[in-house]
Design a protein around this motif. Structure first.
Motif, PDB file in Angstrom:
ATOM      1  N   SER A 197      -4.710   4.664   1.132  1.00 47.49           N
ATOM      2  CA  SER A 197      -3.579   5.195   1.884  1.00 47.49           C
ATOM      3  C   SER A 197      -2.296   4.494   1.478  1.00 47.49           C
ATOM      4  CB  SER A 197      -3.795   5.025   3.390  1.00 47.49           C
ATOM      5  OG  SER A 197      -2.674   5.494   4.118  1.00 47.49           O
ATOM      6  N   HIS A 224       0.328   4.331   3.418  1.00 46.78           N
ATOM      7  CA  HIS A 224       0.935   3.768   4.621  1.00 46.78           C
ATOM      8  C   HIS A 224      -0.155   3.332   5.600  1.00 46.78           C
ATOM      9  CE1 HIS A 224       4.237   6.081   2.899  1.00 46.78           C
ATOM     10  NE2 HIS A 224       5.081   5.387   3.649  1.00 46.78           N
ATOM     11  N   TYR A 279      -2.222   3.072   9.023  1.00 50.42           N
ATOM     12  CA  TYR A 279      -2.573   4.078  10.033  1.00 50.42           C
ATOM     13  C   TYR A 279      -3.279   3.394  11.191  1.00 50.42           C
ATOM     14  CZ  TYR A 279      -7.315   3.790   8.096  1.00 50.42           C
ATOM     15  OH  TYR A 279      -8.548   3.342   7.678  1.00 50.42           O
ATOM     16  N   PHE A 329      -0.094   7.951  11.764  1.00 51.69           N
ATOM     17  CA  PHE A 329       0.772   7.170  10.896  1.00 51.69           C
ATOM     18  C   PHE A 329       2.152   7.115  11.540  1.00 51.69           C
ATOM     19  CE2 PHE A 329      -2.450   9.142   8.275  1.00 51.69           C
ATOM     20  CZ  PHE A 329      -2.814   8.164   7.354  1.00 51.69           C
TER      21      PHE A 329
END
Length: 462
Positions: free
Chosen positions: A426, A428, A430, A440
């Motif tokens: 990923s 970002h 989460y 997110f």
């Protein structure tokens, strides 16, 4: 065979209501406690209470009697059955007048025979007022609809003035909270004015009544009202004890699993078909956070081996989120109701959103959705879809948030994941919300586009 004939002389009286206390609930019902005054006769006597509300639940009628008074028989009936073959005028809810001879009333419908010999059937729910005899508009305003009559046979140990209480449950009397929120120019703080809105469609004019409001969803068993009656009586006692005080704002008090609100008035009159609005509280400078929410997924199923075209939603919704806590001068139970959000626009105060608040406990988070964002949009694409092994798939999702506003924004991206899932990569951070949902939380700079990408594996093997 010996037979005995006992002759009893009955004195028929009519009791008058002296005091009324109402406990009103959110789910379109209320419990009523009325004190009646009468002239008791020593021995057996009969008294009648006329004009009982049309929406009363007959099996909820309960009496609280002094020690010297015993109930021998209780009989409740709808008085309209006494007017068969008499002239009747009906005012409907759309203000039409229907007149004729009452031919039949079955509890749900009226059947009238007009001057032309035609039979007209009118549903009870369609009726606003009923007048027996020649139409009289003043009588229509003052009289109750579909009134019931309660006949009571008492045995009294003494004669003289007496009082007794009648408690019952009725429908079509309800309340909701209504909130007006005003946003400051930089959208960081709210001023909230809360009101209580009472609505009476019970067919009864409640004059000079003590009122207590209960917030919460009361369980109503189909054939057993014992537990509800116990709580109802407690609420009525509490409301009578505290009706003397008049606080500056309406405060909450715990009652079993619910909260009660006693009005800051000793007595209130609310007539049939009337709505009253009363101030509840006012709070200024409530800090909130503005967040844009993006739920790009639209298809409520997984594609497995059949990935072709798929849909996504480009819209983001704007939310105001604040904490119902001491720091915000709140920390109070907030009853269910509608909240309207306003903002000053030059010389105008404009509505910028409307939402519903559920019953919310102290120290809870309140989320207000104001509407779809105009200058913010999103895209969601599946840029890679692979079958790893039987019933195991790997998808790469790309989400883009485009911000055309002249300010940075906070965005909450909500994603639903399938089967036994695992995010293997990923771009970002989460947060796992529950077994299938992740979020997110990102910041998108002004006049820019943020790209979020993650890869997840879905295992559908049992």
């Amino acid at each position: 065979m010996i037979s005995f004939i006992i002759s009893v002389s009955l004195c028929l009286l009519s009791a008058e209501v002296k005091d009324t206390s109402l406990t009103i609930y959110n789910n379109n019902m209320a419990s009523v406690n009325q004190v009646y005054a009468d002239e008791c006769k020593k021995g057996i006597f009969d008294t009648t209470i006329k004009n009982m509300p049309r929406t009363i639940i007959p099996d909820s009628i309960n009496l609280n009697l002094p020690d010297y008074l015993n109930l021998k028989l209780e009989s409740y009936k709808n008085e309209n059955t006494d007017y068969i073959k008499q002239d009747v005028s009906i005012l409907t809810k759309d203000n039409n007048i229907i007149s004729g001879v009452l031919y039949k009333f079955d509890g749900e419908t009226y059947t009238l025979r007009n001057e032309k010999g035609e039979y007209i059937v009118v549903l009870k729910d369609y009726i606003k007022y009923v007048n027996y005899g020649k139409f009289d508009e003043i009588d229509f305003r003052n009289r109750m609809t579909n009134n019931g009559v309660l006949n009571l046979l008492f045995d009294s140990k003494k004669a003289g003035s007496c009082e007794f209480q009648v408690t019952y449950i009725l429908n079509n009397l309800s309340w909701l909270a209504s909130y007006d929120a005003y946003v400051n120019n930089d959208e960081t703080k709210l001023d909230i004015n809360a009101r209580i809105v009472l609505t009476n469609n019970s067919g009864y004019n409640f004059k000079n009544s003590k009122i207590s409001l209960v917030a919460g969803e009361i369980n109503r068993a189909a054939n057993n009202n014992i537990a509800f009656r116990a709580m109802m009586n407690k609420a009525l006692v509490d409301s009578s004890l505290e009706a003397e005080s008049a606080p500056q704002e309406i405060s909450a008090k715990s009652i079993s699993e619910f909260y009660s609100y006693n009005l800051g008035f000793k007595e209130v009159t609310i007539n049939d078909n009337e709505t009253l609005s009363l101030d509840m509280f006012s709070r200024k400078g409530i800090k909130f956070k503005k967040v844009y929410v993006y739920k790009g997924q639209q298809d409520p199923w997984y594609f497995y081996d059949n990935l072709r075209n798929y849909r996504y939603d480009k819209n983001l919704t704007a939310q105001f989120i604040f904490e119902n806590n001491k720091e915000n001068s709140m920390e109070m139970p907030l009853p269910e109701g509608k909240i309207r959000v306003y903002k000053r626009n030059g010389d105008f105060i404009s509505l910028i959103g409307e939402d519903n608040i559920k019953h919310s406990a102290p120290n809870s988070k309140i989320e207000i959705t104001t509407g779809k964002a105009f200058n913010v949009s999103g895209t969601r694409k599946i840029i890679d879809h692979k079958k790893i092994r039987p019933n195991v798939y790997r998808d790469t999702i790309e989400i883009k948030i485009k911000n055309e506003k002249d300010e940075n924004i906070n965005v909450n991206i909500k994603e639903y994941l399938w089967g036994n899932w695992n995010i293997v990569e990923s771009s970002h951070k989460y947060e796992k919300i529950d077994i299938n949902n992740v979020e997110f939380n990102v910041e998108v700079a002004k006049k820019s586009t943020l790209t979020l990408k993650y890869t997840a594996e879905y295992d559908f093997n049992q």
